[in-house]
Enzyme design. Structure first.
Site, PDB file in Angstrom:
ATOM      1  N   GLY A 194       4.568   8.261  -0.238  1.00  0.00           N
ATOM      2  CA  GLY A 194       4.409   9.107  -1.403  1.00  0.00           C
ATOM      3  C   GLY A 194       2.978   9.135  -1.895  1.00  0.00           C
ATOM      4  O   GLY A 194       2.219   8.180  -1.706  1.00  0.00           O
TER       5      GLY A 194
ATOM      6  N   GLY B  36       0.168   9.167  -5.020  1.00  0.00           N
ATOM      7  CA  GLY B  36       0.071   8.319  -6.199  1.00  0.00           C
ATOM      8  C   GLY B  36      -0.464   6.937  -5.908  1.00  0.00           C
ATOM      9  O   GLY B  36      -0.666   6.142  -6.828  1.00  0.00           O
ATOM     10  N   HIS B  37      -0.714   6.630  -4.612  1.00  0.00           N
ATOM     11  CA  HIS B  37      -1.217   5.313  -4.226  1.00  0.00           C
ATOM     12  C   HIS B  37      -2.673   5.370  -3.772  1.00  0.00           C
ATOM     13  O   HIS B  37      -3.162   4.434  -3.141  1.00  0.00           O
ATOM     14  CB  HIS B  37      -0.359   4.732  -3.102  1.00  0.00           C
ATOM     15  CG  HIS B  37       1.082   4.620  -3.438  1.00  0.00           C
ATOM     16  ND1 HIS B  37       1.539   3.923  -4.536  1.00  0.00           N
ATOM     17  CD2 HIS B  37       2.190   5.124  -2.819  1.00  0.00           C
ATOM     18  CE1 HIS B  37       2.863   3.997  -4.582  1.00  0.00           C
ATOM     19  NE2 HIS B  37       3.272   4.731  -3.562  1.00  0.00           N
TER      20      HIS B  37
ATOM     21  N   LYS C 226       5.579   1.466   5.476  1.00  0.00           N
ATOM     22  CA  LYS C 226       5.904   0.515   4.411  1.00  0.00           C
ATOM     23  C   LYS C 226       7.424   0.442   4.268  1.00  0.00           C
ATOM     24  O   LYS C 226       8.118   1.448   4.418  1.00  0.00           O
ATOM     25  CB  LYS C 226       5.272   0.934   3.080  1.00  0.00           C
ATOM     26  CG  LYS C 226       3.753   1.012   3.114  1.00  0.00           C
ATOM     27  CD  LYS C 226       3.146   1.157   1.731  1.00  0.00           C
ATOM     28  CE  LYS C 226       3.694   2.330   0.940  1.00  0.00           C
ATOM     29  NZ  LYS C 226       3.525   3.624   1.615  1.00  0.00           N
TER      30      LYS C 226
ATOM     31  N   ASP D 279      10.939   6.103   3.515  1.00  0.00           N
ATOM     32  CA  ASP D 279       9.846   6.113   4.481  1.00  0.00           C
ATOM     33  C   ASP D 279      10.351   5.735   5.869  1.00  0.00           C
ATOM     34  O   ASP D 279      10.044   6.407   6.866  1.00  0.00           O
ATOM     35  CB  ASP D 279       8.756   5.123   4.062  1.00  0.00           C
ATOM     36  CG  ASP D 279       7.924   5.612   2.884  1.00  0.00           C
ATOM     37  OD1 ASP D 279       8.299   6.619   2.264  1.00  0.00           O
ATOM     38  OD2 ASP D 279       6.897   4.973   2.587  1.00  0.00           O
TER      39      ASP D 279
ATOM     40  N   HIS E  11       5.763   1.428  -7.266  1.00  0.00           N
ATOM     41  CA  HIS E  11       6.317   2.626  -7.907  1.00  0.00           C
ATOM     42  C   HIS E  11       6.818   2.314  -9.315  1.00  0.00           C
ATOM     43  O   HIS E  11       7.504   3.125  -9.927  1.00  0.00           O
ATOM     44  CB  HIS E  11       7.485   3.184  -7.092  1.00  0.00           C
ATOM     45  CG  HIS E  11       7.174   3.378  -5.642  1.00  0.00           C
ATOM     46  ND1 HIS E  11       7.503   2.430  -4.691  1.00  0.00           N
ATOM     47  CD2 HIS E  11       6.559   4.385  -4.987  1.00  0.00           C
ATOM     48  CE1 HIS E  11       7.096   2.863  -3.506  1.00  0.00           C
ATOM     49  NE2 HIS E  11       6.522   4.043  -3.663  1.00  0.00           N
TER      50      HIS E  11
END
Length: 330
Positions: free
Chosen positions: A53, A55-56, A104, A109, A218
């Site tokens: 995702g 945002g990292h 991960k 995922d 998250h």
């Protein structure tokens, strides 16, 4: 919600466009979605793909380049990329040496990357995978069966990427990646949550005097919530759990102090000051230290500590050249 954005629905796409425009000689974006690849494709060397995702940032597209990843796939914020996107990334970077997927350990995922691998294998592409599960905080979470994959993933990118760059075959690169996974442990804490743009409000609440220990990238719950402590006390909590999980006695380690997106460098260096002192007291030698933002949680105010137990092979690969937007070594 206050953020420097235009259209929330276009945030991930505009982010990736901005990244490749910043590094036009090195990176390009595929037309099929938010897939970033090296502009110069490898020939007869194992290619690496990772992702997850958005945002990292800088993970994972920030690690595309010489000595690390060949492709990174970005889903929506905190959401796994689709199998089709991953498949397109694999096809773009594949050569006769094969492709290693660095995943991960989050259920979405793992499922989506494995589906993409099946599609690629149907095309005759040789694909193998590793699953990173370095978080020692909790065994299962909202997103996982087993331990979560967190900031230690970046060490896998670096070391497996170096093995691929020097010409190791696919089985060797996979073995090296798994060696890193077996020897890296991570745990984090947070004092303020982040806001997913599409949600428009913080993902959880913490009182002004509270912290979450063992939090996920998250915003998933950790081991417990308690009154905030001093930086030294928080470091001790995290290190106690990490050192109890793997025997580091007498070893050399690489240390990563990873900011979650809104933790000032001043505070990260204060944290590292304590880490360094504690490891010295315990007879653990620090070979290299990395302090900064390597795998964030948008603007969460928190940090994680990763320790990678090293031997001569891992030290050599860690020191190899890398030239990516977010990691440079010469």
């Amino acid at each position: 919600m206050k953020k420097f954005m235009n259209d929330v629905d276009q945030a991930e796409n505009e982010m990736i466009l901005g990244l490749v425009k910043a590094y036009p000689k090195d990176l390009r974006k595929l037309d099929c979605g938010n897939v970033v690849v090296r502009r110069n494709k490898k020939v007869n060397k194992v290619a690496l793909i990772s992702g997850g995702g958005s945002g990292h940032e800088p993970a994972h597209a920030g690690y595309v380049g010489t000595g690390m990843l060949d492709a990174a796939v970005a889903g929506a914020v905190f959401t796994s990329p689709t199998p089709d996107q991953i498949y397109e990334g694999i096809k773009e970077i594949a050569n006769d040496a094969g492709v290693l997927m660095v995943i991960k350990n989050y259920t979405g995922d793992v499922m989506n990357f494995e589906m993409a691998a099946e599609m690629a294998e149907a095309d005759g592409i040789l694909v193998k995978q590793v699953i990173v599960n370095d978080d020692v905080a909790v065994k299962d979470s909202l997103y996982t069966v087993g331990r979560r994959g967190v900031a230690g993933t970046v060490f896998v990118h670096k070391i497996a990427g170096a093995a691929a760059e020097r010409g190791d075959d696919l089985g060797q690169v996979q073995e090296t990646a798994n060696k890193v996974i077996a020897n890296v442990r991570t745990m984090g804490a947070a004092i303020r949550p982040c806001t997913v743009p599409a949600a428009g409000k913080p993902g959880f609440e913490l009182a002004e005097d509270e912290m979450e220990v063992g939090i996920g990238i998250h915003g998933e719950p950790g081991t417990h919530r308690e009154k905030i402590k001093t930086a030294n006390e928080i470091v001790d909590l995290l290190l106690d759990k990490i050192l109890a999980d793997l025997d580091y006695e007498g070893s050399e380690v690489a240390v990563m102090v990873n900011g979650s997106g809104a933790t000032p460098l001043m505070e990260l260096f204060i944290i590292n000051n304590r880490i360094s002192d504690v490891l010295k007291e315990k007879g653990i030698s620090v070979y290299k230290t990395y302090v900064g933002e390597y795998m964030t949680s948008i603007e969460m105010e928190g940090f994680s500590v990763s320790l990678l137990k090293l031997d001569a092979q891992l030290k050599s690969l860690l020191d190899e050249k890398a030239d990516t937007p977010a990691w440079k070594a010469w």
